[in-house]
Design a protein around this motif. Sequence first.
Motif, PDB file in Angstrom:
ATOM      1  N   LYS A   1       0.826  -1.201   0.000  1.00  0.00           N
ATOM      2  CA  LYS A   1       0.000   0.000   0.000  1.00  0.00           C
ATOM      3  C   LYS A   1       0.863   1.255   0.000  1.00  0.00           C
ATOM      4  N   CYS A   2       0.314   2.280  -0.616  1.00  0.00           N
ATOM      5  CA  CYS A   2       1.015   3.560  -0.731  1.00  0.00           C
ATOM      6  C   CYS A   2       0.031   4.697  -0.489  1.00  0.00           C
TER       7      CYS A   2
ATOM      8  N   SER B   1     -10.127   6.292  -4.694  1.00  0.00           N
ATOM      9  CA  SER B   1     -10.699   7.636  -4.700  1.00  0.00           C
ATOM     10  C   SER B   1      -9.984   8.580  -3.739  1.00  0.00           C
ATOM     11  N   ASP B   2      -9.362   8.023  -2.694  1.00  0.00           N
ATOM     12  CA  ASP B   2      -8.613   8.883  -1.759  1.00  0.00           C
ATOM     13  C   ASP B   2      -7.151   9.022  -2.208  1.00  0.00           C
ATOM     14  N   TYR B   3      -6.843   8.564  -3.411  1.00  0.00           N
ATOM     15  CA  TYR B   3      -5.538   8.659  -4.068  1.00  0.00           C
ATOM     16  C   TYR B   3      -4.500   7.656  -3.566  1.00  0.00           C
ATOM     17  N   HIS B   4      -4.853   6.867  -2.552  1.00  0.00           N
ATOM     18  CA  HIS B   4      -3.878   5.862  -2.168  1.00  0.00           C
ATOM     19  C   HIS B   4      -3.848   4.773  -3.233  1.00  0.00           C
ATOM     20  N   SER B   5      -2.761   4.048  -3.277  1.00  0.00           N
ATOM     21  CA  SER B   5      -2.595   3.036  -4.314  1.00  0.00           C
ATOM     22  C   SER B   5      -2.177   1.715  -3.682  1.00  0.00           C
ATOM     23  N   GLU B   6      -2.540   0.639  -4.342  1.00  0.00           N
ATOM     24  CA  GLU B   6      -2.150  -0.693  -3.899  1.00  0.00           C
ATOM     25  C   GLU B   6      -1.539  -1.464  -5.062  1.00  0.00           C
TER      26      GLU B   6
ATOM     27  N   HIS C   1      -1.266  15.384  -3.674  1.00  0.00           N
ATOM     28  CA  HIS C   1      -0.607  14.770  -4.831  1.00  0.00           C
ATOM     29  C   HIS C   1      -1.602  13.843  -5.531  1.00  0.00           C
ATOM     30  N   ASP C   2      -1.641  13.943  -6.851  1.00  0.00           N
ATOM     31  CA  ASP C   2      -2.646  13.211  -7.608  1.00  0.00           C
ATOM     32  C   ASP C   2      -2.064  12.075  -8.447  1.00  0.00           C
ATOM     33  N   THR C   3      -0.758  11.950  -8.468  1.00  0.00           N
ATOM     34  CA  THR C   3      -0.090  10.942  -9.286  1.00  0.00           C
ATOM     35  C   THR C   3       0.773  10.045  -8.412  1.00  0.00           C
ATOM     36  N   VAL C   4       0.657   8.758  -8.650  1.00  0.00           N
ATOM     37  CA  VAL C   4       1.400   7.772  -7.881  1.00  0.00           C
ATOM     38  C   VAL C   4       2.192   6.886  -8.845  1.00  0.00           C
ATOM     39  N   TYR C   5       3.407   6.577  -8.457  1.00  0.00           N
ATOM     40  CA  TYR C   5       4.289   5.741  -9.262  1.00  0.00           C
ATOM     41  C   TYR C   5       4.803   4.582  -8.399  1.00  0.00           C
ATOM     42  N   TRP C   6       4.999   3.441  -9.023  1.00  0.00           N
ATOM     43  CA  TRP C   6       5.598   2.289  -8.346  1.00  0.00           C
ATOM     44  C   TRP C   6       6.902   1.927  -9.045  1.00  0.00           C
ATOM     45  N   TYR C   7       7.922   1.676  -8.207  1.00  0.00           N
ATOM     46  CA  TYR C   7       9.230   1.270  -8.701  1.00  0.00           C
ATOM     47  C   TYR C   7       9.688   0.031  -7.949  1.00  0.00           C
ATOM     48  N   GLN C   8      10.471  -0.773  -8.628  1.00  0.00           N
ATOM     49  CA  GLN C   8      11.073  -1.957  -8.020  1.00  0.00           C
ATOM     50  C   GLN C   8      12.598  -1.786  -8.055  1.00  0.00           C
ATOM     51  N   GLN C   9      13.228  -2.066  -6.913  1.00  0.00           N
ATOM     52  CA  GLN C   9      14.684  -1.960  -6.860  1.00  0.00           C
ATOM     53  C   GLN C   9      15.282  -3.255  -6.331  1.00  0.00           C
TER      54      GLN C   9
END
Lengths: 114, 113
Positions: free
Chosen positions: B22-23, B70-75, B29-37
């Motif tokens: 979860k993020c 809708s609350d901008y959190h991302s999974e 902020h309206d944009t979310v990005y996911w990265y893998q390292q």
Amino acid sequence: GESVGLHLPTLSVQEGDNSIINCAYSNSASDYFIWYKQESGKGPQFIIDIRSNMDKRQGQRVTVLLNKTVKHLSLQIAATQPGDSAVYFCAERSVGRGFQKLVFGTGTRLLVSP
Amino acid sequence: AAGVIQSPRHLIKEKRETATLKCYPIPRHDTVYWYQQGPGQDPQFLISFYEKMQSDKGSIPDRFSAQQFSDYHSELNMSSLELGDSALYFCASSQRGFGDTQYFGPGTRLTVL
């Protein structure tokens, strides 16, 4: 394909020295570049950014230089401190379809000796 | 100042299990990005969302899916986990039209056994 890479994987300096970290990029269409600092086990921390219509930008103790002719980016850290020890990444924003995914280069580890 | 929040911070799973990361982006902020390292590697872009719609897609395996609420959190949902999925997963957020600088969260360390 697109690539953003760094010349040196490790840079060792003495406290108080100035540090210069270099980065080469290959996508001439990139319009935005960012430097991030990453400490062990933590997320990348924004340091400074520069847009392609600029050659130089200064922050607190840091300066980023952009040479579009040779597609080269550098981060200069003045009076380096032990707390500056970390891995530094340059990142290029891919303009692609108008969105802002970042393409990271290989990090450079900065080691600052007291 | 508020930062990006990620949970859990650490996660251990067995092969073939599923995981949900979860993020919570920085407020407004309206944009979310996911990265893998991966270990010793640079972050690799997986996927991004703007205003709850997928905005870009990178090297995300078909076994992974993500969404923005809708609350901008991302999974980020990961199924049929493989050993190679062990990595740090970062979420970043930005605000469209206000510099678009991406600010990263502390990451979730996923270990697949």
